[in-house]
Design an enzyme around this catalytic site. Structure first.
Site, mmCIF file in Angstrom:
data_model
loop_
_atom_site.group_PDB
_atom_site.id
_atom_site.type_symbol
_atom_site.label_atom_id
_atom_site.label_comp_id
_atom_site.label_asym_id
_atom_site.label_seq_id
_atom_site.Cartn_x
_atom_site.Cartn_y
_atom_site.Cartn_z
ATOM 1 N N ASP A 32 0.706 -1.144 -0.083
ATOM 2 C CA ASP A 32 0.009 -0.002 -0.006
ATOM 3 C C ASP A 32 0.806 1.144 -0.008
ATOM 4 O OD1 ASP A 32 -1.977 -1.752 0.092
ATOM 5 O OD2 ASP A 32 -2.880 -1.099 1.881
ATOM 6 N N GLU A 34 3.894 1.799 -1.182
ATOM 7 C CA GLU A 34 4.588 1.884 -2.299
ATOM 8 C C GLU A 34 3.419 2.506 -3.433
ATOM 9 O OE1 GLU A 34 7.745 -1.712 -3.042
ATOM 10 O OE2 GLU A 34 6.056 -2.081 -2.129
ATOM 11 N N ASP A 36 0.908 4.085 -2.719
ATOM 12 C CA ASP A 36 0.745 5.510 -2.102
ATOM 13 C C ASP A 36 1.689 6.624 -2.649
ATOM 14 O OD1 ASP A 36 -1.648 4.929 -0.939
ATOM 15 O OD2 ASP A 36 -0.692 4.751 1.217
ATOM 16 N N SER A 81 -14.014 8.191 -0.187
ATOM 17 C CA SER A 81 -12.820 7.345 0.994
ATOM 18 C C SER A 81 -12.449 8.730 1.890
ATOM 19 C CB SER A 81 -11.676 7.398 0.003
ATOM 20 O OG SER A 81 -11.398 8.397 -0.852
ATOM 21 N N LEU A 82 -11.546 8.381 2.408
ATOM 22 C CA LEU A 82 -11.145 9.435 3.704
ATOM 23 C C LEU A 82 -9.944 9.999 3.390
ATOM 24 C CD1 LEU A 82 -12.366 7.192 6.727
ATOM 25 C CD2 LEU A 82 -13.271 9.097 5.927
ATOM 26 N N GLU A 112 -12.813 5.467 15.696
ATOM 27 C CA GLU A 112 -13.339 4.124 15.481
ATOM 28 C C GLU A 112 -11.846 3.440 14.746
ATOM 29 O OE1 GLU A 112 -16.161 4.384 12.281
ATOM 30 O OE2 GLU A 112 -17.551 5.550 13.667
ATOM 31 N N LYS A 114 -9.690 1.611 12.192
ATOM 32 C CA LYS A 114 -10.074 1.312 10.820
ATOM 33 C C LYS A 114 -9.905 -0.240 10.208
ATOM 34 C CE LYS A 114 -8.557 3.892 6.638
ATOM 35 N NZ LYS A 114 -8.362 2.548 5.864
ATOM 36 N N ASP A 116 -9.159 -3.383 8.203
ATOM 37 C CA ASP A 116 -8.452 -3.399 7.171
ATOM 38 C C ASP A 116 -9.217 -4.523 6.285
ATOM 39 O OD1 ASP A 116 -6.850 -2.574 5.148
ATOM 40 O OD2 ASP A 116 -5.170 -3.902 5.921
ATOM 41 N N GLU A 171 -17.378 -2.590 7.132
ATOM 42 C CA GLU A 171 -16.278 -3.154 6.730
ATOM 43 C C GLU A 171 -16.460 -4.607 6.740
ATOM 44 O OE1 GLU A 171 -14.294 -0.722 5.634
ATOM 45 O OE2 GLU A 171 -12.329 -1.765 5.160
ATOM 46 N N TYR A 223 -20.182 0.757 10.605
ATOM 47 C CA TYR A 223 -19.732 2.197 11.145
ATOM 48 C C TYR A 223 -20.445 3.357 10.649
ATOM 49 C CZ TYR A 223 -16.751 1.580 7.062
ATOM 50 O OH TYR A 223 -16.525 1.772 5.756
ATOM 51 N N LYS A 312 -3.307 6.917 9.815
ATOM 52 C CA LYS A 312 -2.921 5.700 9.386
ATOM 53 C C LYS A 312 -1.667 5.185 10.213
ATOM 54 C CE LYS A 312 -3.521 4.246 5.130
ATOM 55 N NZ LYS A 312 -4.442 3.051 4.721
ATOM 56 N N CYS A 406 27.422 -27.912 8.617
ATOM 57 C CA CYS A 406 27.448 -26.844 9.580
ATOM 58 C C CYS A 406 28.166 -25.801 9.128
ATOM 59 C CB CYS A 406 27.807 -27.398 10.973
ATOM 60 S SG CYS A 406 27.758 -25.769 11.996
ATOM 61 N N CYS A 409 31.082 -24.967 11.667
ATOM 62 C CA CYS A 409 32.218 -25.881 12.120
ATOM 63 C C CYS A 409 32.500 -26.934 10.839
ATOM 64 C CB CYS A 409 31.884 -26.569 13.310
ATOM 65 S SG CYS A 409 30.478 -27.839 13.556
ATOM 66 N N CYS A 424 22.942 -28.816 14.477
ATOM 67 C CA CYS A 424 24.425 -29.158 14.293
ATOM 68 C C CYS A 424 24.847 -29.637 15.601
ATOM 69 C CB CYS A 424 25.490 -27.898 13.877
ATOM 70 S SG CYS A 424 27.204 -28.235 14.625
ATOM 71 N N CYS A 429 31.174 -26.868 18.231
ATOM 72 C CA CYS A 429 30.830 -25.833 17.249
ATOM 73 C C CYS A 429 31.103 -24.568 17.793
ATOM 74 C CB CYS A 429 29.435 -26.130 16.875
ATOM 75 S SG CYS A 429 28.870 -24.960 15.589
HETATM 76 ZN ZN LIG Z 1 28.602 -26.619 13.939
#
Ligand SMILES: [Zn+2]
Length: 664
Positions: A32, A34, A36, A81-82, A112, A114, A116, A171, A223, A312, A406, A409, A424, A429
């Site tokens: 969202d 991005e 926006d 919308s808001l 209230e 919001k 989603d 909603e 609402y 927000k 691992c 080690c 491991c 180790c």
């Molecule tokens: Zn290890």
């Protein structure tokens, strides 16, 4: 100018494309925030170059687009919308502006959560639900009445004193629990996962088969009033919400009323902390002016009413790219895959790494290297990868390979039977040693005073300890070689070390950092065997007998004690006079040598009963065998009871058991 117009066209195309992905396909490719950012850039460029504004620009529209598969519905009054705000200062500005517009009259506010989800409108005629519609572009939406009717929290018929005609807004959302159940289901079916509950709710609203929609378990909060006929005499929004409740409409319980800004801002803070505990996603708060008569005075802009705004919360989800995966070795040797991400801004911080938990999770997500992914960060917790954006795949993605050795080690890794954790088990180790020693000395483990993080580091850096048993070979002379220790401090540490030699066995086991063994498991093992010697000579089946341990853990623990590295350390410990004491020395030998198995209902916690047996020198087991002396059965059913009868083992009830513990 050419370049600006090109950029504007690019932005418009991008925004339209993302609108389609978001609204029509429920498979967004960007977060969202991005989105926006793209939108804000377009708006700014159009503002600076008003000659380039066209009527079909996405900035001229109210919201998303209605989809063709449902009948289109024109809303009686637009579903606006808001306006978004992002800080307390934004809200203060918003309030001051409104106060000026209403010439300083008394104004109160309703706040209230919001939710989603997706905005909907419900129409009731003579108290009967006749239409449920999505918000769509705010002017026209989809007729989704059949899907709306599957939502249990939406009444089909109103109760109480309902008006002739009522249109309300609310909603529709999917709870977090339903969302994770749905995505689990989709994983099993090999279907693409939903990025978040809102996408899942939107996708559900678009299902053409209401029976399928019903399975998705949607919910709804109401609402706002749309149209009420005849007009009501209610003066405030707060009263309106109370009225809704009397009609059987579901109103969120976290709605508050405020007369002052300061009280309101305090609530914002409180709620921001509380919201992660709710079973639904809340992406902000909506502030509405309470006095309904002011709505006409204030009016609305092209897109949003002036009498309400949204505050927000910082974003919790962003998209990024998985660049590589690191294998991290933890204190107990568990190898955890960690995602290296293309850096992304999220909720005020830059995220570069995120946990992937384990390889089961990677399989669940279907994750590959170079995948575009969703990243989430909630509260202060470590960010995690929550989904793959499959539509962005190029075919160049690479499988994430499970490591066989691992990374710290080089020893061969061990995979437990459930294939979830890779461990491991090399006691030497290096990745595990520093954290391992610190854990060993910690309060809940060996509780060695004076052996804190700094001391551990100094000892390791100077190679004075190579494993935890070396702690017990430290001398004053050695310690004084380190600048960190003066005589008093060294003496204190040595005293602390000495005191820990006879720690309770369960603490000792916990200190050793046995794979998959927390405090509770260590207590179970300690109580069952009673001594370190017995544990060291036990085989896998002996561990499997411990009630409440489980076969996977039993196997892992048995394996741990069979490792040469473990044996060496424990032998060195013994040589250095480390002798853990059995946790609760028997207070009597009344039940000495007797083996008990508990089954069925119990008037006291199972653990308590087991403790009682052990306190009297007896033993408990999780399964019935020829060796069992008594089966204490809460009821006469179940497999253990039947096995006991078959093997001819004594079966007693709890009353008899308690009598046995009391007899002289
Ligand atoms: Zn290890």
């Amino acid at each position: 100018m050419v370049r600006v117009s090109e950029r504007i066209n690019f932005l418009r195309d991008e925004i339209r494309r993302h609108n389609k992905l978001y609204y029509a396909q429920d498979q967004p490719e960007i977060s969202d925030s991005e989105y926006d950012a793209l939108y804000a850039e377009l708006k700014k460029l159009e503002k600076e170059n008003s000659s380039l504004i066209t009527s079909d620009s996405p900035t001229r529209r109210v919201g998303g687009e209605a989809m063709p598969s449902f009948k289109s519905i024109r809303h009686k009054t637009p579903m606006l919308s808001l306006e978004n705000t992002y800080s307390g200062d934004d809200i203060k500005t918003w309030i001051e502006r409104n106060r000026k517009l209403v010439s300083g009259g008394g104004v109160s506010f309703v706040v209230e959560p919001k939710i989603d989800g997706i905005g909907i409108s419900l129409t009731y005629e003579k108290g009967v639900l006749i239409l449920g519609a999505t918000r769509g572009d705010g002017v026209t939406g989809d007729d989704v009445t059949s899907n709306i009717k599957t939502i249990k929290s939406i009444p089909l018929v109103l109760s109480g004193n309902f008006p002739e005609y009522l249109e309300v807004r609310g909603e529709v959302y999917m709870s977090r629990s339903s969302f994770s159940a749905l995505n689990d289901e989709r994983t099993r079916a090999g279907e693409a996962l939903f990025a978040n509950p809102r996408n899942a709710a939107a996708g559900t609203m678009k299902l053409l088969d209401p029976a399928k929609a019903a399975e998705r378990n949607l919910d709804c909060f109401i609402y706002q009033a749309g149209v009420i006929a005849p007009k009501t005499s209610l003066k405030t929004h707060w009263e309106m919400l109370e009225y809704f409740k009397t009609l059987g409409l579901r109103v969120n319980s976290n709605i508050r009323k405020f007369d002052s800004i300061s009280g309101m801002l305090k609530f914002f803070e409180e709620f921001a902390n509380k919201r992660e505990a709710l079973d639904y996603e809340v992406d902000g708060l909506v502030i509405k002016i309470n006095e309904i008569e002011l709505y006409d005075v204030l009016g609305s802009t092209l897109k949003a009413p002036r009498w309400a705004c949204a505050y927000k919360f910082p974003a919790v989800q962003a998209s990024s790219v998985l660049q590589s995966v690191d294998m991290q070795v933890g204190r107990t040797g568990v190898v955890t895959p960690v995602a290296n991400l293309k850096p992304v801004h999220l909720g005020g911080v830059v995220i570069k790494r995120a946990t992937l938990h384990n390889f089961d999770e990677i399989a669940r997500l279907g994750l590959k290297i170079h995948d575009s992914v969703w990243v989430e960060r909630r509260g202060e917790v470590i960010p995690k990868v929550t989904g793959v954006i499959v539509s962005k795949r190029t075919g160049q993605e690479e499988e994430i390979v499970e490591p066989e050795i691992c990374p710290a080690c080089g020893s061969v890794l061990y995979k437990d039977d459930e294939n979830v954790r890779i461990v491991c088990t090399n006691s030497f180790c290096p990745a595990q040693l520093e954290r391992g020693v610190a854990h060993f000395a910690s309060r809940k483990a060996m509780d060695i005073e004076g052996l804190g993080e700094k001391a551990v580091q100094a000892l390791l850096v100077n190679s004075m300890i190579k494993d935890v048993s070396d702690i017990y070979a430290l001398t004053e002379k050695e310690l004084l070689l380190l600048p960190l220790f003066k005589e008093k401090k060294a003496a204190k540490l040595l005293e602390g070390i000495d005191k820990s030699r006879n720690r309770p066995l369960s603490k000792f086991l916990f200190a050793m950092g046995i794979p998959f063994s927390g405090e509770k498991v260590c207590r179970l093992v300690s109580r069952h065997f009673g001594s370190l010697e017995k544990i060291m000579s036990a085989d896998e089946s002996a561990f499997e007998e411990i009630e409440g341990l489980g076969d996977v853990r039993a196997k892992a623990i048995a394996r741990y004690f069979s490792l040469p590295g473990t044996k060496t350390i424990l032998a060195k410990m013994k040589l250095r006079r480390v002798a853990p004491e059995s946790d609760s020395a028997p207070v009597s030998d009344k039940l000495a040598g007797k083996i008990f198995v508990f089954t069925g209902k119990s008037p006291m916690p199972r653990e308590k009963a087991q403790e009682l047996v052990m306190a009297m020198g007896g033993k408990t087991s999780g399964s019935v065998s020829e060796k069992t002396d008594f089966v204490v059965a809460g009821d006469k059913s179940g497999a253990k009871y039947k096995t006991a009868l078959k093997l001819g083992v004594n079966v007693i009830d709890f009353e008899e058991f308690l009598k046995m513990t009391k007899e002289n």
